[in-house]
Design an enzyme around this catalytic site. Structure first.
Site, PDB file in Angstrom:
ATOM      1  N   GLU A   1       4.887   7.499   0.408  1.00  0.00           N
ATOM      2  CA  GLU A   1       3.639   8.026   0.956  1.00  0.00           C
ATOM      3  C   GLU A   1       3.593   7.902   2.476  1.00  0.00           C
ATOM      4  OE1 GLU A   1       0.217   6.525  -1.086  1.00  0.00           O
ATOM      5  OE2 GLU A   1       0.948   7.236  -3.005  1.00  0.00           O
TER       6      GLU A   1
ATOM      7  N   ASP B   1      -3.478  -1.960  -2.944  1.00  0.00           N
ATOM      8  CA  ASP B   1      -3.336  -1.470  -4.323  1.00  0.00           C
ATOM      9  C   ASP B   1      -2.225  -2.294  -4.952  1.00  0.00           C
ATOM     10  OD1 ASP B   1      -3.091  -0.237  -6.737  1.00  0.00           O
ATOM     11  OD2 ASP B   1      -2.607   1.763  -5.957  1.00  0.00           O
TER      12      ASP B   1
ATOM     13  N   GLU C   1      -7.221  -2.803  -5.482  1.00  0.00           N
ATOM     14  CA  GLU C   1      -7.112  -1.834  -6.578  1.00  0.00           C
ATOM     15  C   GLU C   1      -6.172  -2.368  -7.655  1.00  0.00           C
ATOM     16  OE1 GLU C   1      -6.228   2.105  -5.117  1.00  0.00           O
ATOM     17  OE2 GLU C   1      -5.125   2.638  -6.926  1.00  0.00           O
TER      18      GLU C   1
ATOM     19  N   LYS D   1      -8.745  10.800  -9.354  1.00  0.00           N
ATOM     20  CA  LYS D   1      -7.562  11.654  -9.150  1.00  0.00           C
ATOM     21  C   LYS D   1      -7.646  12.837 -10.107  1.00  0.00           C
ATOM     22  CE  LYS D   1      -4.250   7.924  -8.083  1.00  0.00           C
ATOM     23  NZ  LYS D   1      -3.338   6.943  -8.724  1.00  0.00           N
TER      24      LYS D   1
ATOM     25  N   ARG E   1      -1.920  11.642  -4.812  1.00  0.00           N
ATOM     26  CA  ARG E   1      -0.857  10.995  -5.591  1.00  0.00           C
ATOM     27  C   ARG E   1       0.333  10.726  -4.661  1.00  0.00           C
ATOM     28  NH1 ARG E   1      -2.114  10.626 -11.075  1.00  0.00           N
ATOM     29  NH2 ARG E   1      -0.718   8.850 -10.754  1.00  0.00           N
TER      30      ARG E   1
ATOM     31  N   LYS F   1      -8.527   8.300  -0.182  1.00  0.00           N
ATOM     32  CA  LYS F   1      -7.213   7.641  -0.119  1.00  0.00           C
ATOM     33  C   LYS F   1      -6.135   8.719  -0.183  1.00  0.00           C
ATOM     34  CE  LYS F   1      -4.319   4.351  -2.681  1.00  0.00           C
ATOM     35  NZ  LYS F   1      -4.015   3.798  -4.021  1.00  0.00           N
TER      36      LYS F   1
END
Ligand code: 2PG
Ligand code: MG
Length: 432
Positions: A206, A243, A286, A338, A367, A389
């Site tokens: 990411e 997370d 998370e 999501k 994602r 996010k």
């Protein structure tokens, strides 16, 4: 308004940020409006998510989407022909019934979610307004508080560290633009620290720096150092968000931290996170325990829900019923939203509304496998989610989303309301 009945649905294979095939759908309405959307893809997935239809076999690692594209161009296109794109609920119900499974595995969650989002885009285009405004329907909306990754980990970095996302949030920022600017300074500072330590090894899935750390705590220490080096008050202006993605290394009450060579039960896992909450300026966690550990979620929330936001991701899989049940048990204080976990826009919105009804924080999320599609930004603003996010602060599949949200804030001008600290799903003050 122009004719909003569906004239055509066209699916095609495009490619995502991991170089894997994914499904893009164009929806054309009789009045001429066009909507387009691309399905994202997760790596750390909850077992209750809508399932993508992939071709399997040797080619492209089994990730090809020929069958999902065929489902769009065949069964789905036939079922939606002539239907009203302005009636999103009916469109989504048709696809759910057509698929006929509980996990959307027959036609593919990827085929269905791309179509559902493309229909929404087409309806907004016919309405002649930006998608966020189409969704807001005249209600007040806020620009979301961003949650931005600095180090990647877990399933997004070959399990180099156990924790998946080491992120920052800027509760002290006065605007979305300022939150991005502060985050950019922290991201750059973190890069400098990694370079000086000889640990700069590119980025994870990411866009966060590759986590060349000896322990999970070393990543946290480095993040605190980066916030300080960037010139911010940790906790007050810029705070840490994690997370844990605990389902990736925990099951049936046992958690195996590979990097630290530790095996923990639920109580020890919660105690470890509790020590981190004491030692570091963390305001959000998370999936602190695994998706099968509802009692662990409740215990963690009871112990720490007053001092940090407790988000369910794999635990909720964007399912309204699961959110309502957890709210009854006091088993979280926020829900990650999501679209491709739920599979349709209608179900995604239902999960978000269930979160709001429970007074949870609501975070619309990308994602790990993404594209230039920025639909989630419009959902976050139009549904007034309060938090967004998207991954890190590099790579254009991420930056396209941050930049689009920046444009919306600019467009609103002095009418823009930044959700800020108040959007967090806990009432306490951040630790300083
Ligand atoms: C998550 C997401 C995004 P993935 O766990 O929250 O960081 O990861 O898309 O791989 O499930
Ligand atoms: Mg997650």
């Amino acid at each position: 308004m122009a004719d909003t009945r569906i004239a055509g649905v066209l699916g095609r294979r495009v490619w995502d940020s991991r170089g894997r095939p994914t499904v893009e759908v164009d929806v054309t309405l009789r009045g001429g409006a066009i909507g387009r959307a691309i399905a994202p893809a997760g790596a750390s997935m909850g077992s209750g998510e809508a399932v993508d239809l992939r071709d399997g076999g040797a080619a492209l690692g089994g990730y090809d989407v020929g069958r999902a594209v065929n489902a769009v161009n065949g069964e789905i296109a036939a079922a939606l022909a002539g239907k009203d794109a302005a009636d999103q609920t009916s469109i989504d119900q048709i696809m759910i019934a057509l698929d006929g499974t509980t996990n959307k595995g027959r036609l593919g969650g990827n085929a269905i979610v791309a179509t559902s989002m493309a229909v929404l885009h087409a309806a907004a285009a016919a309405n002649g307004v930006p998608l966020w405004q189409h969704l807001a329907r005249g209600r007040n909306v806020r620009i979301p508080l961003p949650e931005i990754q600095i180090f990647g980990g877990g399933a997004h970095a070959a399990r180099r560290v156990d924790i998946q996302d080491f992120m920052v949030m800027c509760p002290g920022a006065a605007s979305f633009a300022q939150a991005l600017e502060w985050t950019a300074e922290v991201y750059l500072a973190a890069g400098r620290i990694m370079k000086q330590a000889g640990k700069l090894q590119g980025v994870a899935d990411e866009g966060g720096y590759w986590p060349a750390f000896k322990s999970n705590e070393e990543a946290l220490d480095t993040l605190v150092e980066a916030i300080a080096k960037a010139g911010f008050k940790a906790g007050e202006q810029v705070a840490i968000s994690l997370d844990v993605a605990a389902s990736e290394f925990g099951k049936a009450g046992t958690y195996t931290l590979a990097l630290d060579n530790r095996r923990l039960d639920t109580g020890a896992m919660i105690a470890m996170l509790g020590r981190w909450l004491e030692a570091y300026p963390i305001i959000s966690i998370e999936d602190p325990v695994a998706e099968d550990d509802a009692a662990g979620f409740a215990a963690f929330t009871k112990a720490y829900g007053h001092r940090c936001q407790v988000i369910g991701d794999d635990f909720f899989v964007t399912d309204a019923a699961r959110v309502r049940e957890a709210a009854r048990q006091g088993a979280a204080t926020a829900v990650l939203i999501k679209p491709n976990q739920a599979g349709t826009i209608t179900e995604t919105q239902a999960a978000l509304e269930a979160g709001k009804a429970a007074k949870f924080g609501t975070i619309v999320s990308a994602r790990s496998g993404e594209t230039e599609d920025v639909t989630i930004v419009y959902l976050a603003v139009g549904w007034d989610a309060g938090q967004l996010k998207v991954g890190s602060f590099s790579r254009s599949e991420r930056m396209a989303k941050w930049n689009e949200c920046l444009r919306i804030e600019e467009l609103l001008g002095k009418d823009a309301v930044f959700a800020g600290r108040a959007a967090l799903g806990f009432s306490g003050q951040s630790q300083t």
